[in-house]
Design an enzyme around this catalytic site. Structure first.
Site, PDB file in Angstrom:
ATOM      1  N   GLN A  72      34.518 -18.116  30.813  1.00 26.19           N
ATOM      2  CA  GLN A  72      33.845 -19.312  31.296  1.00 26.19           C
ATOM      3  C   GLN A  72      33.938 -18.534  33.645  1.00 26.19           C
ATOM      4  O   GLN A  72      32.896 -18.904  33.968  1.00 26.19           O
ATOM      5  CB  GLN A  72      34.919 -20.183  31.211  1.00 26.19           C
ATOM      6  CG  GLN A  72      34.935 -21.528  32.155  1.00 26.19           C
ATOM      7  CD  GLN A  72      33.827 -21.719  32.104  1.00 26.19           C
ATOM      8  OE1 GLN A  72      32.612 -22.397  31.161  1.00 26.19           O
ATOM      9  NE2 GLN A  72      33.567 -22.179  33.019  1.00 26.19           N
ATOM     10  N   GLU A  73      34.901 -18.070  33.575  1.00 25.78           N
ATOM     11  CA  GLU A  73      34.659 -18.080  34.905  1.00 25.78           C
ATOM     12  C   GLU A  73      33.080 -16.591  35.578  1.00 25.78           C
ATOM     13  O   GLU A  73      32.567 -17.264  36.297  1.00 25.78           O
ATOM     14  CB  GLU A  73      35.115 -17.053  35.822  1.00 25.78           C
ATOM     15  CG  GLU A  73      37.042 -17.761  35.897  1.00 25.78           C
ATOM     16  CD  GLU A  73      36.870 -18.506  36.732  1.00 25.78           C
ATOM     17  OE1 GLU A  73      36.115 -18.695  37.600  1.00 25.78           O
ATOM     18  OE2 GLU A  73      38.205 -19.414  37.071  1.00 25.78           O
ATOM     19  N   SER A  74      32.948 -15.807  34.434  1.00 26.38           N
ATOM     20  CA  SER A  74      32.179 -14.334  35.005  1.00 26.38           C
ATOM     21  C   SER A  74      31.214 -14.204  33.676  1.00 26.38           C
ATOM     22  O   SER A  74      30.362 -13.648  34.178  1.00 26.38           O
ATOM     23  CB  SER A  74      32.902 -13.198  35.718  1.00 26.38           C
ATOM     24  OG  SER A  74      33.429 -12.839  34.433  1.00 26.38           O
ATOM     25  N   TYR A  91      35.480 -27.270  32.869  1.00 30.14           N
ATOM     26  CA  TYR A  91      36.050 -25.769  32.527  1.00 30.14           C
ATOM     27  C   TYR A  91      36.804 -26.076  31.590  1.00 30.14           C
ATOM     28  O   TYR A  91      36.981 -25.151  31.259  1.00 30.14           O
ATOM     29  CB  TYR A  91      36.680 -25.700  34.289  1.00 30.14           C
ATOM     30  CG  TYR A  91      37.359 -24.863  34.360  1.00 30.14           C
ATOM     31  CD1 TYR A  91      36.640 -22.992  35.074  1.00 30.14           C
ATOM     32  CD2 TYR A  91      38.713 -24.321  34.454  1.00 30.14           C
ATOM     33  CE1 TYR A  91      37.178 -22.002  35.491  1.00 30.14           C
ATOM     34  CE2 TYR A  91      39.021 -23.080  34.529  1.00 30.14           C
ATOM     35  CZ  TYR A  91      38.405 -22.425  35.324  1.00 30.14           C
ATOM     36  OH  TYR A  91      39.436 -20.972  35.554  1.00 30.14           O
TER      37      TYR A  91
END
Length: 464
Positions: A310-312, A437
């Site tokens: 999800q972040e990168s 998120y």
């Protein structure tokens, strides 16, 4: 009617047997509810799937299981699940006194409803015709009669089909009683069969695993899920009705609905299909690092890997316009806090991000149950622990539980409204973004867990 039934015992024979049991069985104790309390146990018949009951990393879970456990807690007894997959077998076991309640996760048809007593409705579902992208299409009842349909064969679905057949005599179907709704969806996904009929809850739970599946049409009207009981269990039936009418029980249903289904509403076919491919062509490079870091800090490696995606998107050189960088997308301040010198370092970045998530998890009150505590830690990773505490305080003010993720998830977007954020310590926050998120991480986590599950019939292929 051309119906193929793989299971040798037909449903009608079970129904007749159940009627015989009702007529000839020994009288039940005078107060069936007191008998449950005396033995200290409520026995629940349910199915083994994501919607009903399964073993999660934090213990046993499932919408139906957790709802029944709340009722068992209300009675002051423990809950014992009894897994039975076939509807006729459920009915027979209940009427033989082997259990107290059925929570099947699907609405019953007339053959069963004539034999059982039912509690209040608590969750709307509908039968849906499901096919695969690029495959045959069905847009009307007439189209449906031109195509073979395969289904697991619960009485509610069959009842809907029989009604349709009165106007469309060419309609045919095949029942595979030994297969679950999830397995039927898997067969459509692999092109083994063109269509199936499943409950809407089963489809929404499983489309993240099979993003190519699409609902072709709804079959019949929406109906409510209800608990089924033996008609002779009059005191239990009254207590169930009384409990569901209580505000606390309604809050439980709302929180469970939010927990199990709300995060699935934001579905992106392209994103999930790409993610599945990257599980096999990008994750292997970092898998060992995720496993080692999670083991060191007491977390689930698949959850950490899902968060990193999800972040990168598992890109160690990722960079956002706000200046966060690396595979776990850490700010300079956070990197300094956890002792990370180079945010672009792959292994060190994974360890630092995992350490920070564990730190946030540890800051939360231990009275918060799992998985709520972990989900709140993820939200804090996104918007900061101060804003999370503001959301919990706001939930408390609004009469909601500050220890339930469902409640916190509901109020987080309010931190973007001046009416609310001016009343809390840390002010404005992009709460809706934090909700999205966490929702996406939960979806990625489930897909990843399914991909690596040794007991699952689902095997996600890189080129699927």
């Amino acid at each position: 009617m051309n119906e193929t039934t793989i299971k040798t015992a037909c449903f009608a024979s079970i129904i007749f047997a159940a009627l015989f049991i009702l007529a000839c069985d020994k009288p039940l104790v005078r107060n069936d509810l007191e008998a449950i309390k005396a033995r200290g146990e409520l026995v629940l018949i349910t199915r083994n799937n994501f919607a009903c009951y399964y073993e999660a990393s934090h213990g046993h879970a499932g919408f139906e299981y957790e709802l029944a456990r709340a009722f068992a807690d209300h009675l002051g007894v423990r809950l014992r699940p009894l897994i039975i997959e076939d509807e006729a077998d459920m009915v027979e076991a209940l009427l033989q006194g082997k259990a107290d309640i059925i929570a099947a996760g699907f609405p019953f048809g007339s053959p069963s409803t004539r034999l059982l007593a039912f509690g209040p409705g608590y969750l709307p579902v509908r039968e849906q015709v499901v096919g695969r992208r690029g495959g045959p299409e069905v847009t009307s009842e007439k189209d449906l009669s031109q195509m073979p349909i395969w289904l697991s064969g619960n009485s509610g679905s069959l009842e809907q089909l029989r009604k349709l057949k009165t106007n469309h005599p060419a309609l045919t179907w095949h029942t595979l009683a030994e297969y679950s709704s999830e397995e039927m969806l898997h067969m459509v996904w692999t092109n083994a069969i063109p269509f199936t009929i499943v409950e809407s809850t089963a489809f929404i739970m499983n489309r993240r695993f099979y993003p190519e599946l699409v609902v072709q049409m709804d079959l019949g009207d929406s109906r409510q899920l209800r608990w089924a009981m033996n008609p002779q269990s009059r005191q239990l039936h009254r207590e169930v009705a009384k409990w569901f009418a209580n505000r606390s029980a309604q809050d439980v249903v709302a929180n469970l609905s939010s927990h199990y289904y709300s995060h699935l509403e934001d579905f992106d076919y392209v994103d999930i299909a790409r993610y599945r491919r990257r599980i096999f062509n990008r994750l292997p490079k970092y898998k060992e690092h995720f496993q080692e870091a999670a083991r060191q800090f007491g977390l689930d490696w698949q959850l950490v890997a899902a968060q990193a995606y999800q972040e990168s998107h598992w890109n160690p050189r990722a960079k956002s316009f706000t200046g966060v960088r690396g595979i776990m997308m850490l700010t300079q301040e956070t990197a300094k806090l956890v002792g990370l010198k180079n945010r672009l370092a792959e292994k060190e970045g994974i360890y630092a991000g995992t350490k920070y998530l564990a730190r946030l998890h540890g800051m939360l009150n231990q009275t918060i149950p799992e998985p709520d505590r972990t989900l709140m830690a993820l939200a804090a990773y996104n918007l900061g622990p101060g804003h999370l505490q503001d959301a919990r305080e706001l939930a408390r003010r609004l009469g909601k539980s500050p220890n339930a993720w469902g409640s916190v998830r509901e109020v987080l977007p309010l931190l973007q409204q001046k009416k609310y954020y001016k009343t809390v310590k840390h002010g404005y926050a992009r709460g809706k973004e934090a909700v999205q998120y966490v929702d996406r991480i939960r979806t990625y986590h489930k897909v990843l867990h399914m991909a690596f599950s040794p007991t699952s019939f689902v095997r996600l292929g890189a080129n699927s």
